[in-house]
Scaffold this motif. Sequence first.
Motif, mmCIF file in Angstrom:
data_model
loop_
_atom_site.group_PDB
_atom_site.id
_atom_site.type_symbol
_atom_site.label_atom_id
_atom_site.label_comp_id
_atom_site.label_asym_id
_atom_site.label_seq_id
_atom_site.Cartn_x
_atom_site.Cartn_y
_atom_site.Cartn_z
ATOM 1 N N VAL A 432 0.835 -1.205 0.000
ATOM 2 C CA VAL A 432 0.000 0.000 0.000
ATOM 3 C C VAL A 432 0.868 1.252 0.000
ATOM 4 O O VAL A 432 0.625 2.205 -0.762
ATOM 5 C CB VAL A 432 -0.940 -0.006 1.224
ATOM 6 N N ASP A 435 2.544 1.986 -3.429
ATOM 7 C CA ASP A 435 1.669 2.060 -4.601
ATOM 8 C C ASP A 435 1.049 3.453 -4.663
ATOM 9 O O ASP A 435 0.231 3.808 -3.809
ATOM 10 C CB ASP A 435 0.572 1.001 -4.517
ATOM 11 N N PHE A 438 -2.760 4.245 -4.170
ATOM 12 C CA PHE A 438 -3.404 4.275 -2.858
ATOM 13 C C PHE A 438 -3.097 5.625 -2.204
ATOM 14 O O PHE A 438 -2.047 5.824 -1.591
ATOM 15 C CB PHE A 438 -2.926 3.109 -1.982
ATOM 16 N N TRP A 640 -1.191 -9.673 -4.918
ATOM 17 C CA TRP A 640 -1.422 -8.266 -4.607
ATOM 18 C C TRP A 640 -2.092 -7.555 -5.782
ATOM 19 O O TRP A 640 -2.966 -6.713 -5.583
ATOM 20 C CB TRP A 640 -0.125 -7.561 -4.239
ATOM 21 N N LYS A 644 -5.490 -5.500 -5.350
ATOM 22 C CA LYS A 644 -5.644 -4.116 -5.817
ATOM 23 C C LYS A 644 -6.794 -4.021 -6.815
ATOM 24 O O LYS A 644 -7.574 -3.058 -6.793
ATOM 25 C CB LYS A 644 -4.346 -3.637 -6.448
#
Length: 752
Positions: A432, A435, A438, A640, A644
């Motif tokens: 998180v 990225d 986010f 992941w 996402k």
Amino acid sequence: MPASNKRFQPLEMKNFKVLKMLVIFLLVLGILFSASCQNPNKTDNDGKNDSNAIKRYERAELGSAEANEADGSNVTNRMSYYSKIGMLGENRIFRLQEKQAEKVMCLTDSDGNVIKEEKCPYDYCSYDTDNEGRIYIFSETINEERKCTEMKVYVYDADFSLVDEIDLGYGTLTNGTFIFKKIDIDPNRRIILSEPYNGIKVFDFKGKLINTIEYSIIDLDVGERGKLLTLGLRDQVRHVVSFIDPATGIMDWEYDLDGSGYNAVVYDRSDKGIYIADVNGIFLYSPDDNTKEYIFDNVRSSGISGFTVDDFAFGPEGILFVANGPKLYRFTVVEGKEAEGETEVRELTLGKFHGQNEVWESAAKEFELIDPNVRIRLIDYRKEYGDNLEKYKLSLNTELMSGRGPDMLYSGELPYNRFGEKGLLVDLGDYVKNDPDFSDASFYMDVIESFRYNGRLYAMPLTFEITAFIASGTNLRAEGISIDDKKWDWTDFYDICKRVTKDENGDGINEKYAMPRISEDFLLSQMCGGDYSIFVDIKGKKARFDSKEFRDTLELCRAFYRDQLVHPSKQDFEMEASDRDMFTFTPVYLYPHNFLIVQLVKFSEDSILMRLPGEHGQGKVSAGAAISINSSCKSKDVCWDFVKFLANYERFGQTAGMTQTTGFFTNRAISNARLDKLGPVSVGGLGDGFVLDRKYRDFIESYISDTRTSAYPGNEINNIVSSEAGAFFSGTASADAVAKRIQNRVELYLNE
């Protein structure tokens, strides 16, 4: 050495190598058998998710060729009147369509090129074709004078020349209209009329009714020996497939189908196979062992998001024709190296206990469109454990501890922090953090961050739940009560409840109560933060249930019932319009669903949303739908990517099962879109046109922005307290005795 041993010694030496090989073989066989028995991903799959069974196809949308040179139009510019496929031989397709408000008969080749097209002179309802190149069009028109319908079948040859007209007599009207009927023709030239979810009527070729079959039908096709292959419902819930003699109505066989969402059934005369279309795709059904083998996946095979099969037919050389609403597609099987692909396909598994299978299967398939080298298989643990969630948790813990279990988990229902402490789940915090997608602009980051435990994020919350009070502004104003819900505590709440509870006529029976009926253990859990975290130090593995503070909380909770501040029987969902303002408070789970509007409207003419006492301005949420990744997974980055994808999956916001049971979405756009779609709703006895007022949305947004903590996941501590506290509330045990028992059991749990 004894003689007997000497006698057998040469035989032993001679076969020593053979015996050695046999022992090795048996050992290997035992290992393989053991591994198969311990396969954590083993399910009663019945072929549904067997990616090897699903063929790979090349897609072509038919109708790109011009219909005729005179008008230059093409088939894609028309809307099909009825999404049925009528095959005339192997390479010609007949369909009834609408073009410029006219109903036309259209015959195309397998590439979509129009062979012949004519205006249909009759008000048709449905059609069928036979193996001799004839077309049967069923028409039903209303006879106003007789208050009934006239039913006819018009028979055409492949040149659209009318060769016969069959009068089926009169039909009935329901509320001034007739029910749509589907026509099928069997090899004996019997006419089969079926009404969806109703019955079947069988006529001879002269139009005489020869049989009526009571059957809640979804679809049918004519199978071997002219018998009816039918999809239907029993008891309005069980989906079945049956084989029925149309002349007698006698059933040769019938089997239950698991799941739901069945659309069409086709009997393929070339391989005598039974093929059924459902929400997942098209599968070959075997009545001998009641199994499915999918040959076509709605999303994966079509490459189209949200694709469904309304009807289908088989052409030559592996061609599959599929109707999706008004559109017609041709799918051709891709053979050889191109079909095999040059990249290894990885299968990942997602394990779940609660939640709708269709939602997660749909999401998995749409993700596979993005990454065609990934297959995600859903493991539904309820098939093995029924409703026993606790047994599932224990078994899952054992699997994870041994390095097995699914790659991903639907974990909102699980003690994911406890699993994470043991190193069984991946810390998603760095994913998180690193990225850029986010951010506060796209997600409620305060909510996501609140799920961290000791700095680590063991579950990605897709949705979250808020618990609040609905309060009657009318009752509070009548008593001159003003509340600052960021400062009050449960003692303040108790004092207010005593003021608003009223025996207005002095008969000893209250006309107004502070709250509708709620259970003692639920109220106690809310008074203790929803998860008893104020009495538990999870990290230090210590509890404080033997404290005076907890014993006082028990006594305060019982006082609400002792002083008759809670209605003895009526719950909030049982309130009628006449019960408005009978209560002043009720705890409520806030969900972005129309039922929230109904609750607010029914409770009071001036309903107010308030924070629970003791929160002191800091919002506390709990997990709804959440996803965790198994630390033993070998494809964590791919997992992941899927997590996402789920966090941005807009269809979740359009799915009733998600919004009704799992709360608000951490994705801002999805959450706001869902709130925008609420209402207007009707509330019995109070009118219609009710919407979610701005003041309620302001409360929700304010609460979310103030969120700092989340409830400790899993219900283990809640279950312990609930099972022990009942003795105190019933008067069979003291607060001190109950508190000590809870203390011992919770500390035992913490130190397991």
